[in-house]
Design an enzyme around this catalytic site. Sequence first.
Site, PDB file in Angstrom:
ATOM      1  N   GLU A 315      32.682  70.382  26.283  1.00 19.54           N
ATOM      2  CA  GLU A 315      33.795  69.847  25.677  1.00 19.54           C
ATOM      3  C   GLU A 315      33.586  68.506  24.901  1.00 19.54           C
ATOM      4  O   GLU A 315      34.329  67.688  24.962  1.00 19.54           O
ATOM      5  CB  GLU A 315      34.536  69.765  27.146  1.00 19.54           C
ATOM      6  CG  GLU A 315      34.871  70.846  27.701  1.00 19.54           C
ATOM      7  CD  GLU A 315      35.834  70.609  29.032  1.00 19.54           C
ATOM      8  OE1 GLU A 315      36.077  69.697  29.354  1.00 19.54           O
ATOM      9  OE2 GLU A 315      36.442  71.722  29.377  1.00 19.54           O
ATOM     10  N   ASP A 389      36.243  77.189  36.312  1.00 19.93           N
ATOM     11  CA  ASP A 389      36.533  75.640  36.213  1.00 19.93           C
ATOM     12  C   ASP A 389      37.727  75.498  37.433  1.00 19.93           C
ATOM     13  O   ASP A 389      39.004  75.487  36.907  1.00 19.93           O
ATOM     14  CB  ASP A 389      37.343  75.477  35.069  1.00 19.93           C
ATOM     15  CG  ASP A 389      37.569  74.102  34.702  1.00 19.93           C
ATOM     16  OD1 ASP A 389      37.184  73.278  35.678  1.00 19.93           O
ATOM     17  OD2 ASP A 389      38.208  73.878  33.683  1.00 19.93           O
ATOM     18  N   GLU A 417      44.330  69.896  39.726  1.00 15.40           N
ATOM     19  CA  GLU A 417      44.718  70.283  38.322  1.00 15.40           C
ATOM     20  C   GLU A 417      45.434  71.690  38.074  1.00 15.40           C
ATOM     21  O   GLU A 417      46.303  71.879  37.531  1.00 15.40           O
ATOM     22  CB  GLU A 417      43.539  70.158  37.909  1.00 15.40           C
ATOM     23  CG  GLU A 417      43.326  70.724  36.322  1.00 15.40           C
ATOM     24  CD  GLU A 417      42.089  70.470  35.638  1.00 15.40           C
ATOM     25  OE1 GLU A 417      41.186  70.021  36.237  1.00 15.40           O
ATOM     26  OE2 GLU A 417      42.011  70.755  34.404  1.00 15.40           O
TER      27      GLU A 417
END
Length: 726
Positions: A315, A389, A417
């Site tokens: 990323e 993820d 998240e």
Amino acid sequence: MHKILRTFAFLLLSVLACSPAFGQKIFDGEDGYRLWLKYDLLSDQQSIKTYRKQISSIYVAGDSATTTVIRDELSHALSGLLGKQPKFVEAVGKHALVVGTPSSSADIRNADLSELKGLGKEGFVIKSLELSGKPVTLIAANTDVGALYGTFHLLRLIQTEQPLRELEIVEKPKIDVRVLNHWDDMDRHVERGFAGESIWDWHKLPDYTYPRYYDYARANASIGINGTVLNNVNANAITLTPHYLDKVEALADLFRPYGIKVYLSIKFSSPQLIGGLKTSDPLDPTVKQWWKDKVEEIYARIPDFGGFLVKANSEGQPGPGDFGRTHAEGANLLADALAPHGGVVMWRAFVYANEKNEERSKQAYSEFKPLDGKFHDNVLIQVKNGPIDFQPREPFSPLFGATPKTPMMMEFQITMEYLGFSTHLVYLGTMYEEALQSDTYAKGKGSTVAKVVDGSLFNNHISGIAGVSNIGTDRNWTGHIILQSNWYVFGRLAWDHELTTADIADEWVRMTLSNDEKVVSTVTDMMMRSREITVNYMTPLGLHHIMGVGHHYGPGPWVKDLGREDWTSVYYHKAGKDGIGFDRSPTGVNSVEQYFSPLKEEYAKAETTPEELLLWFHHLPWDYTVKSTGRDLWDELVHRYYQGAADVTAMHNQWQSLQDELDPLQYHQVDMALTIQEKEARWWRDACVTYFQTFSQRPLPKGFEKPEKTLKEYMDMRFPYAPGQG
Ligand code: BDP
């Protein structure tokens, strides 16, 4: 006139009655700051009497900073729980609680406890026995930190009202490195943090510290967490400059007595960014020297520094790949610098490269499996539990079991998240348990992920587990009282993954909320079902990665046209007129080949794939029959979405049935959060069902209420200020 006055008075009273200021009473009480270390007076008088008799005095041998922590904790805890300041003495007395090590106490040395031999630096025994001729309760360990863990264990027994008779407890952690990962930036923003700012006040450190730092250390020590990575994996190189190392040193000094080591996330390009070098190539001698010097500088300040956590070539982060080197060459560079001091490298496997034309769920395995055997001894590879993820549900990452020569460290997310942030009640214990108890079949049946992680399957010499922290400056630490249990269960499982998460939920409820049986059974029931409920209203049947873009808040199955295909939702659910789901079977991207037999064969066919992973591995027609219910896929999907939302309402009702049993402030906080969760569960349900219906072109099954809004209205919702963005 009178009538007008009366109406006015009535209106005023109604407004006051609804306003929080008027209803002051509900704001008295437990705000959550004390976590599970509340230590209020036990409600059962008989237990109090018995405990007081069994602990008529306390002798803590030794005079280290850790033994001071032990004395302070016992004094604070027992005066609260038993309503009387305990008597501290300097020698073993009759019916005493004795705490120490063979080197701090001759009585313990003479008792010659054979159990201590295999317990290492962190294990402990708690025994009812005669010591120097006197009946006592003994907490013994090889080190003071072991004795501290034993102390918290004993306190937990008292907090949960367990008998202290005939104790014969022998404990040691199954995993070596048990760390929290803080995704905290130096400006106190917390990436994916939903409980306020970072608790680290970098600006005021090193001279200004908060009681919260000590309470953080106590809480971690109480569940056996022995390390903390202070800063975000998307690291800022500035952390390694002397100005910031002063601050890191202050925290390390503060945490040391609690058995907690500090670690830092580093930026791989630090030699260039703060060292003035022209390169960060891991094979360049000047780069090697720079890291060696930097590490020496750190250890001169912090002799027990834990090591580095690294996100590289992922990323947008720099890494060895920028110089044509492998992850092993990058990790070994740092490992070699740390090895003389006893430090470790936790090198993350969360990578998916731009230039690789391979499906995202397969990339970490493809990258790291060939490197097995190439990492130096003090490197652990830190792998997220699933191959994508931190989704509400994923299969376990196929890297677990695939690298016999390389220790695979588990990375769980404690922060919420992808799970509704800090207003959804989701006990993650069951998710951790599901991952840890999954069988990899790497060495035949029984080769669980837990055995890979604890190093026992391949006899690795080091093992580790990390949890991405949900802690912030909110008074209740985690934004939601029940979410404290996720920090708690992470620590308890890191210590012993054979504990059941139901038992852990039970003890957490007793310590945090109440020992009342109705409270315990109702709340543990809610907690144990909560994750599956959330999967149902967010991503049933193996759907994944269909959340709002960027902030990851709320549903966004329509998300498409981003910089990369594998950042979009449409890429993952692949809904079309023909059906829905990602074909990862041999007819598709064949990620199933990364698993051992018989899993790869089981996952290869829809009929033998567990239903909860169906659409993870298969693209199926809308009329596919789901075995367990006989419904077609569309109906089943809709049923699950509606069931999930209905179950949140049921959870809310369960909670409300406890109003009279709970502390008013604890009650009220969770009640408000459940109100939000109910709304958002319906939002998830309605938005997803409305969207998928455009492909299935089938009606809602009979009896289901129609979604509130149109698809366009859901799609037009925007949340630019949602917290925790990256
Ligand atoms: C993702 C988060 C992102 C993190 C990344 C990571 O969205 O903020 O930086 O994981 O783990 O889940 O590195």
